[in-house]
Scaffold this motif. Sequence first.
Motif, PDB file in Angstrom:
ATOM      1  N   ARG A 725       0.844  -1.187   0.000  1.00 33.39           N
ATOM      2  CA  ARG A 725       0.000   0.000   0.000  1.00 33.39           C
ATOM      3  C   ARG A 725       0.887   1.248   0.000  1.00 33.39           C
ATOM      4  NH1 ARG A 725      -5.521  -0.898  -0.884  1.00 33.39           N
ATOM      5  NH2 ARG A 725      -6.232  -2.717   0.304  1.00 33.39           N
ATOM      6  N   HIS A 726       0.508   2.248  -0.798  1.00 33.05           N
ATOM      7  CA  HIS A 726       1.285   3.488  -0.916  1.00 33.05           C
ATOM      8  C   HIS A 726       0.486   4.650  -0.323  1.00 33.05           C
ATOM      9  CE1 HIS A 726       3.459   1.016  -3.826  1.00 33.05           C
ATOM     10  NE2 HIS A 726       4.450   1.883  -3.740  1.00 33.05           N
ATOM     11  N   LEU A 727       1.156   5.425   0.520  1.00 32.49           N
ATOM     12  CA  LEU A 727       0.544   6.597   1.138  1.00 32.49           C
ATOM     13  C   LEU A 727       1.323   7.844   0.748  1.00 32.49           C
ATOM     14  CD1 LEU A 727      -0.092   5.338   4.799  1.00 32.49           C
ATOM     15  CD2 LEU A 727      -1.674   5.287   2.871  1.00 32.49           C
ATOM     16  N   LEU A 728       0.591   8.945   0.571  1.00 35.20           N
ATOM     17  CA  LEU A 728       1.203  10.256   0.373  1.00 35.20           C
ATOM     18  C   LEU A 728       0.905  11.086   1.622  1.00 35.20           C
ATOM     19  CD1 LEU A 728       2.629  12.394  -1.340  1.00 35.20           C
ATOM     20  CD2 LEU A 728       0.403  12.935  -2.394  1.00 35.20           C
ATOM     21  N   LEU A 729       1.976  11.526   2.314  1.00 30.64           N
ATOM     22  CA  LEU A 729       1.840  12.271   3.558  1.00 30.64           C
ATOM     23  C   LEU A 729       2.185  13.737   3.324  1.00 30.64           C
ATOM     24  CD1 LEU A 729       1.451  12.549   6.631  1.00 30.64           C
ATOM     25  CD2 LEU A 729       3.831  11.871   6.915  1.00 30.64           C
ATOM     26  N   ALA A 730       1.209  14.636   3.525  1.00 30.28           N
ATOM     27  CA  ALA A 730       1.443  16.080   3.445  1.00 30.28           C
ATOM     28  C   ALA A 730       1.678  16.588   4.861  1.00 30.28           C
ATOM     29  CB  ALA A 730       0.237  16.776   2.810  1.00 30.28           C
ATOM     30  N   PHE A 749       3.434  -0.204   4.969  1.00 31.06           N
ATOM     31  CA  PHE A 749       3.135   0.920   4.088  1.00 31.06           C
ATOM     32  C   PHE A 749       4.415   1.470   3.451  1.00 31.06           C
ATOM     33  CE2 PHE A 749      -0.683   1.309   6.817  1.00 31.06           C
ATOM     34  CZ  PHE A 749      -1.639   1.338   5.820  1.00 31.06           C
ATOM     35  N   ALA A 750       4.295   1.950   2.209  1.00 33.62           N
ATOM     36  CA  ALA A 750       5.340   2.735   1.554  1.00 33.62           C
ATOM     37  C   ALA A 750       4.855   4.176   1.530  1.00 33.62           C
ATOM     38  CB  ALA A 750       5.597   2.226   0.148  1.00 33.62           C
ATOM     39  N   LEU A 751       5.680   5.127   2.002  1.00 37.93           N
ATOM     40  CA  LEU A 751       5.242   6.514   2.150  1.00 37.93           C
ATOM     41  C   LEU A 751       6.081   7.452   1.302  1.00 37.93           C
ATOM     42  CD1 LEU A 751       4.397   5.086   4.988  1.00 37.93           C
ATOM     43  CD2 LEU A 751       4.186   7.447   5.782  1.00 37.93           C
ATOM     44  N   ASP A 752       5.425   8.467   0.723  1.00 37.51           N
ATOM     45  CA  ASP A 752       6.079   9.596   0.070  1.00 37.51           C
ATOM     46  C   ASP A 752       5.722  10.853   0.852  1.00 37.51           C
ATOM     47  OD1 ASP A 752       7.196   8.032  -1.914  1.00 37.51           O
ATOM     48  OD2 ASP A 752       5.490   8.277  -3.270  1.00 37.51           O
ATOM     49  N   TRP A 753       6.653  11.814   0.842  1.00 36.05           N
ATOM     50  CA  TRP A 753       6.500  13.014   1.673  1.00 36.05           C
ATOM     51  C   TRP A 753       6.326  14.248   0.803  1.00 36.05           C
ATOM     52  CZ3 TRP A 753      11.010  15.665   4.788  1.00 36.05           C
ATOM     53  CH2 TRP A 753      10.474  16.673   5.593  1.00 36.05           C
ATOM     54  N   ALA A 754       5.328  15.066   1.152  1.00 33.58           N
ATOM     55  CA  ALA A 754       5.137  16.383   0.551  1.00 33.58           C
ATOM     56  C   ALA A 754       5.184  17.410   1.671  1.00 33.58           C
ATOM     57  CB  ALA A 754       3.797  16.457  -0.191  1.00 33.58           C
ATOM     58  N   GLU A 755       6.106  18.401   1.540  1.00 29.58           N
ATOM     59  CA  GLU A 755       6.350  19.323   2.650  1.00 29.58           C
ATOM     60  C   GLU A 755       5.265  20.378   2.826  1.00 29.58           C
ATOM     61  OE1 GLU A 755       8.442  18.341   0.455  1.00 29.58           O
ATOM     62  OE2 GLU A 755      10.455  17.964   1.253  1.00 29.58           O
ATOM     63  N   ASN A 756       4.358  20.534   1.866  1.00 26.25           N
ATOM     64  CA  ASN A 756       3.242  21.470   2.014  1.00 26.25           C
ATOM     65  C   ASN A 756       2.110  21.038   1.095  1.00 26.25           C
ATOM     66  OD1 ASN A 756       3.621  22.765  -0.687  1.00 26.25           O
ATOM     67  ND2 ASN A 756       5.539  23.504   0.242  1.00 26.25           N
ATOM     68  N   GLY A 757       0.987  21.748   1.171  1.00 24.88           N
ATOM     69  CA  GLY A 757      -0.186  21.356   0.411  1.00 24.88           C
ATOM     70  C   GLY A 757       0.008  21.415  -1.083  1.00 24.88           C
ATOM     71  N   TYR A 772      -1.407   5.907  -5.480  1.00 31.59           N
ATOM     72  CA  TYR A 772      -1.545   6.102  -4.040  1.00 31.59           C
ATOM     73  C   TYR A 772      -2.873   5.509  -3.569  1.00 31.59           C
ATOM     74  CZ  TYR A 772       2.410   9.315  -4.241  1.00 31.59           C
ATOM     75  OH  TYR A 772       3.648   9.854  -4.418  1.00 31.59           O
ATOM     76  N   ASP A 773      -2.820   4.823  -2.426  1.00 29.79           N
ATOM     77  CA  ASP A 773      -4.028   4.242  -1.859  1.00 29.79           C
ATOM     78  C   ASP A 773      -4.747   5.216  -0.925  1.00 29.79           C
ATOM     79  OD1 ASP A 773      -3.959   1.297  -2.740  1.00 29.79           O
ATOM     80  OD2 ASP A 773      -1.919   1.659  -2.009  1.00 29.79           O
ATOM     81  N   ARG A 798      -9.753  13.356 -12.922  1.00 25.72           N
ATOM     82  CA  ARG A 798      -9.309  11.976 -12.996  1.00 25.72           C
ATOM     83  C   ARG A 798     -10.106  11.176 -11.965  1.00 25.72           C
ATOM     84  NH1 ARG A 798      -3.055  12.097 -11.087  1.00 25.72           N
ATOM     85  NH2 ARG A 798      -3.497   9.957 -10.379  1.00 25.72           N
ATOM     86  N   PRO A 799     -10.475   9.953 -12.290  1.00 28.60           N
ATOM     87  CA  PRO A 799     -11.406   9.194 -11.431  1.00 28.60           C
ATOM     88  C   PRO A 799     -10.896   8.996 -10.013  1.00 28.60           C
ATOM     89  CG  PRO A 799     -11.198   8.161 -13.586  1.00 28.60           C
ATOM     90  CD  PRO A 799     -10.155   9.223 -13.534  1.00 28.60           C
ATOM     91  N   ASP A 800      -9.587   8.665  -9.852  1.00 26.07           N
ATOM     92  CA  ASP A 800      -9.115   8.368  -8.506  1.00 26.07           C
ATOM     93  C   ASP A 800      -9.072   9.604  -7.616  1.00 26.07           C
ATOM     94  OD1 ASP A 800      -7.081   9.504  -9.976  1.00 26.07           O
ATOM     95  OD2 ASP A 800      -5.489   8.382  -8.974  1.00 26.07           O
ATOM     96  N   ALA A 801      -9.105  10.815  -8.194  1.00 25.67           N
ATOM     97  CA  ALA A 801      -9.096  12.038  -7.383  1.00 25.67           C
ATOM     98  C   ALA A 801     -10.370  12.172  -6.570  1.00 25.67           C
ATOM     99  CB  ALA A 801      -8.914  13.259  -8.275  1.00 25.67           C
ATOM    100  N   ARG A 802     -11.478  11.666  -7.092  1.00 27.63           N
ATOM    101  CA  ARG A 802     -12.755  11.757  -6.368  1.00 27.63           C
ATOM    102  C   ARG A 802     -12.951  10.605  -5.391  1.00 27.63           C
ATOM    103  NH1 ARG A 802     -13.878  13.515 -11.569  1.00 27.63           N
ATOM    104  NH2 ARG A 802     -14.433  11.412 -12.266  1.00 27.63           N
TER     105      ARG A 802
END
Length: 848
Positions: A725-730, A749-757, A772-773, A798-802
């Motif tokens: 499972r992949h997570l995006l952490l803001a 979990f596999a995580l990617d980091w975003a430092e701001n919105g 991303y899950d 895009r469908p997954d955005a909703r």
Amino acid sequence: MKKNTLRTLWLSLTVMLIFCIVVFTGLANYTVTQSDRAIGEVGEIYMDQMGTQVKMHFTTMIELQESRMNGIIWSTPQQSAAEDPEQAWAHLASMASQTGFHFLSLYSAGGACDTIFGEPVEIGDPTSFMDSLAQGELHVTDGTLPSGERLLLLGARAVYPMRSGGTSSILVVGLPMEAITKELSLDIGVTQAYSHIIRRDGSFVLRQADATRDSYFERLLTLGHFDNGTPTEAVAAIQKAISSGEDYSLLVEINGERRNTHFTPLTYSDWYLVSVLPYSLLYEPTYSLVNQSVLSTLLGCGLVLLVLLTLFFFYFRFSKRQMIALAEARAAAEHANRAKSEFLSNMSHDIRTPMNGIVGMTAIASSNINNPEQVRDCLKKITLSSKHLLGLINDVLDMSKIESGKLTLNLDQISLRETMDSIVSIIQPQLKAKQQSFDVFIQDIQSELVCCDGVRLNQILLNLLSNALKFTPSGGRITVTLMQETSPADPHLVRNHFRVKDTGIGMSPEFQQRIFDSFTREDTTRVQKIEGTGLGMAITKYIVDEMGGTIELQSQVDKGTEFHITLDLEAVSDQEADMVLPNWEVLVVDDDAQLCSSAAASLTEIGVHAECALGGPSAISMVERRHQKRRDYHVVLLDWQMPGMDGIETARALRRRVGKDIPILLISAYDWSDIAEEARAAGISGFLSKPLFKSTLFYGLSRFAEPASAKADAAPKLAPDFTGRHLLLAEDSALNWEIARDLLSSYGFALDWAENGRLCVERFQASQADHYDAILMDIRMPVMDGYQAARAIRAMDRPDAREIPIIAMTADAFSEDIRRAMDSGMSAHIAKPIDIRELLRVLQRCLS
């Protein structure tokens, strides 16, 4: 005669007018004097409180900056710095920049300076500053950059290699001096009040308004005018108060404007806060009103005597109402200030209670570091105390809702066993300090799991126990009883009876009628030395009422007090396996017959036949008789503290008679770390903590069952596996990112980091569909906050955005924050600090 009569009338009228004018003028002067005095006292109270608040804010700001500075030191290990100095210097500079400091330098014991970040700084008072830091004290001073910019400096002891060779002894950081003005709001605001900060010699650290001279004392000597004494005498009095470290107030006229001025020392520095409030703000409105009244009175003297008397009557009534209004305003101001101070004192006490548990359990864990079981138990109690502390902090932040009568309950499934365990662990250090006897009784428990607001229930019980602890002398007895029955109001509910009883000083019948009023304490010599605000019982009554329950009180002076809380709560069906033990013979030994019978009843419910003994000698006789008949008890439960022969002495005697085969467990509501070694040497097989819920007895005894059965019962629940499972952490905090990454990666979990919105939106937009899950979204971030980022993602074509779950993970934890997160398109809300079990539960629900 007519002329005589007229003359007499005129003379009478003149005398009457003169008399009335004199009387009315005297009354007017009296009113002005009283108004001047009353408002002067209000002004002094206001200035004192304003100075106190700014001083507290300054202390908080300095301690916050100290924690940030310590964070830099902690994140840069001094041992590794010796191995790679360049990397350590770079990391120190980076961390200083990230935490908002403009300067970081290392100083050796000999005074050598090595500037790691920013430009070199000239320290304002280097000797006092460095001496304080070398002694490990927190101290601040000011410094000047080559550009003329001034910095606020603070430091701490730290050993790092220096570029010039050798090692440092002090690390110093700095931030712009404007930060004090911004953080403390020292400049002129809506109230026209402002503040300076000066050194003890009168020189300015920070100046506001029209202060242009280098020294505040020089300003007073040159421009100041004083009602009592010369400028030299006034400055001497100020210097005397400053040298003594005392607060000082005076009235000074500068440039034609009279100003209330208050001096107060600032902590962690040699500075003084000078708070200034223009005199006219308090006095001009009142003087205007009084002057109008006096003018109307003088004009009334020209009217007919009847009109004059009528005007005098109304003027007298008006003046009286004015004085009453001023007295009421003064009383209201004093009450508001006293209420605020009392509330802060009360919350300080409530917060220190779980902090006591945290500090105490930490010390116990440190002293038993080689005992994993003991450390785990301490960590569990620390966690429980931390959760209660977090609940209290939420109460402080939600105080406006409590005052306005809008307190809300957060209903959730709770365990009464865990609740009572947490209460016991929190109050244990205070019980031990006062050497008080304590017991918890459990009777007729139908359901350990109920639906309730756990934080509020904790608050109720801790408020009652806190009062019992305070008002019960050393050696006294405190008991907590929990009993359940089917609710007469609804058979689907279970009625819970909580009783907190003590043998303390008790209450008078008169005070029992007022105990639930806010800020009410019994005004007798018995309680004068006992801290308290009288707010806790009012809050307790309010919470109980909101829960639909009742609270009753029984008390007698010098005999003790008992509170009885009744709550009807929804029972939650227990999803665990049936708690059934083999058909054992168990002996329960306790000097309290009520506890013995309660424990025996719980043991019977889980399939065990239990017998009771009310003391050590009786237990020894019963065990010997059984042993002679070769029908030994399977387990013996011994209370630790019994009169005559305690549990440890009884265990030694039993071991001498029956050997080592029978498990003997020690039961107590106290922490047993101090006696654990002695107990095991006496033959104790293990420990059970009161209160003795059915689940406590089952899990404590099940490990002595048959091996196969025990293994089956103790089979661990597998943790969820989210591998793949992949997570995006803001998240804008690097520390929070590191915590989330380490916690969640251990579950796959596999995580990617975003430092701001904005980076979060860009990374999601650049990713492949369904890569991303889920997205974990902080709220307060620079560039673009979490609400804006969530709306931007939901608006993508895009469908997954909703469909992708977006989970708010933030310290904004009020109900309106949750509603706003949902309105912005998020799927769930998790409050910081993160409860990993709750986060995994939400993720499992969103990803299923």
